[in-house]
Design an enzyme around this catalytic site. Structure first.
Site, PDB file in Angstrom:
ATOM      1  N   CYS A 182       2.960  -0.103  -8.888  1.00  0.00           N
ATOM      2  CA  CYS A 182       3.464   0.048  -7.514  1.00  0.00           C
ATOM      3  C   CYS A 182       4.816  -0.604  -7.320  1.00  0.00           C
ATOM      4  O   CYS A 182       5.578  -0.199  -6.434  1.00  0.00           O
ATOM      5  CB  CYS A 182       2.447  -0.498  -6.520  1.00  0.00           C
ATOM      6  N   GLU A 184      -1.625  -2.838   0.981  1.00  0.00           N
ATOM      7  CA  GLU A 184      -0.673  -2.969  -0.124  1.00  0.00           C
ATOM      8  C   GLU A 184      -0.358  -1.559  -0.600  1.00  0.00           C
ATOM      9  O   GLU A 184      -1.181  -0.923  -1.270  1.00  0.00           O
ATOM     10  CB  GLU A 184      -1.264  -3.830  -1.246  1.00  0.00           C
TER      11      GLU A 184
END
Length: 456
Positions: free
Chosen positions: A243, A209
């Protein structure tokens, strides 16, 4: 040697079958959820210390979301563990075909500092639900939170089931030298490449990720006031250290000034006339990142903000205009409270700009035009996103969250998380009361004809 000893213990614990039953998995999940509830105040205090997060933000974006994932898993675990019957080809008559989820075994979970509770415990919940043992490595950049996480997990689990390893780069490298059955990593692209290189040495499957420059397209049909409100929320949450935060705005040039004015108004509405004095506005994680971010700000292009408080490691919500792809702020993922505004002449130009660059983790489109929405979804490649909102697509257990290309590989949350930490075995249960002779030699014209019927 300590890491190797823990790995040996975890492999033995897994081999003994302690993690396999639905009862044991449910008990572990319920115990972890209860510990989160009892330590909610401790986690909030630690997040305040590490990242300046308010208690509300800590619950909304970290503890609460984590408990929601645990609740979802507890409700759905027995269904997820069931064998799933699939159609059997006529050529394999008589048989039953099914898919059976099996845990990988011993997994490594490496988490980042920006959401240290959520991004540590969400994958751990999925790993436990899938029946694995786990070594958890939280980030050294959020030490207060890492300490509370270690306390919570040691209260809940013996080290042969779940073990927390704290420390920095040396511990990361020592862990990556070991052979795990699966690795789950959340963090930067640069470190993600190193994780994947190490995983490849042992042919270990990995979920990465990562991140990237997530665009926010504002098309001329958008409701500008609402768009600005939702962009400001998503961009400056956790001081931009998210993010999937909108990295930059790409808007129709005809609405740029109206949009910037609306964003400035929303910054004041959400954070006050002096955001740096707002105790609920967070801080940059450390001095290194503070100086990196301040170096991305071009004072000549600042519309609002642009100021920093080095001792407090805080940077005001900043908006920049007249930005081009040659500016420093567009050369890397920002990961901070700086919002560059770029313009385009039409939608095709916006799509071309986005597609010419690495696929982002998120994409956001503000538009009331359904044809525009369809065109962007058809033409742009990205991990996930929202139409007329930002970042909320990750706050659900009903959809997988993950990247594509340079923004990551694999996904998790809910069923996708259970499957990320499982191997779905394909099994044929062939019956013994009938044995079709077609596949056996000697072959002949009749068998050839039958095969062609079966395998059309």
């Amino acid at each position: 040697m300590e890491i190797q000893a823990i790995l040996k213990q975890q492999r033995e614990y897994f081999a003994a079958g302690h993690t396999l039953s639905a009862q044991s998995r449910l008990a572990a999940l319920k115990k972890l959820k209860a510990a989160l509830q009892s330590h909610e105040a401790d986690l909030a205090a630690a997040l305040k210390q590490d990242l300046g997060k308010s208690a509300t933000e800590s619950y909304m974006c970290e503890t609460g979301l984590t408990m929601s994932e645990a609740s979802w898993m507890i409700r759905h675990l027995r269904r997820l563990m069931r064998e799933r019957t699939v159609p059997t080809p006529l050529s394999q008559f008589a048989a039953r075909s099914f898919r059976s989820p099996s845990p990988y075994g011993n997994v490594l979970i490496m988490s980042p500092w920006n959401y240290p509770v959520l991004l540590t415990l969400d994958p751990l919940i999925d790993a436990i639900a899938a029946g694995n043992t786990a070594i958890v490595k939280p980030s050294a950049y959020a030490p207060a939170t890492a300490a509370v996480l270690k306390q919570i997990l040691e209260e809940c689990f013996p080290p042969e089931y779940v073990c927390v390893i704290t420390g920095g780069r040396a511990e990361n490298q020592a862990l990556l030298r070991q052979k795990f059955d699966m690795i789950f990593f959340t963090g930067s692209k640069a470190v993600g490449k190193e994780v994947l290189r190490c995983a490849a040495e042992h042919l270990t499957p990995a979920v990465l990720e990562l991140g990237g420059k997530s665009p926010c397209i504002v098309e001329k049909s958008a409701k500008i006031g609402l768009a600005a409100k939702r962009i400001v929320f998503g961009k400056y949450l956790n001081c931009g250290q998210t993010c999937v935060a909108p990295d930059y705005i790409l808007c129709d040039e005809s609405i740029r000034d109206e949009l910037i004015a609306a964003i400035q108004k929303e910054i004041t509405a959400q954070f006050g006339t002096d955001p740096m004095a707002n105790e609920n506005y967070g801080k940059i994680i450390n001095e290194k990142h503070y100086h990196r971010l301040m170096g991305l700000i071009d004072p000549a292009k600042v519309v609002c903000g642009g100021t920093g408080d080095e001792p407090a490691q805080r940077i005001a919500p900043t908006v920049m205009k007249d930005v081009t792809w040659d500016d420093a702020v567009m050369g890397e993922e920002i990961f901070g409270p700086i919002l560059p505004v770029l313009t385009c002449t039409d939608l095709n130009a916006a799509i071309a700009e986005i597609e010419a660059r690495p696929h982002p983790l998120g994409l956001y489109l503000f538009s009331e035009d359904k044809a525009v929405q369809r065109r962007v979804l058809d033409r742009c490649h990205f991990g996930g996103g929202c139409l007329n909102d930002t970042i909320i697509h990750l706050a659900t257990s009903a959809m997988p969250f993950g990247g594509v290309g340079e923004s990551g590989m694999g996904g998790y949350h809910g069923q996708a998380g259970f499957e990320a930490f499982s191997h779905l075995r394909s099994i044929v249960d062939k019956k013994t009361w009938l044995d079709m002779p077609v596949r056996y030699q000697p072959y002949g014209s009749l068998k050839d004809k039958l095969l062609r019927v079966f395998l059309k």
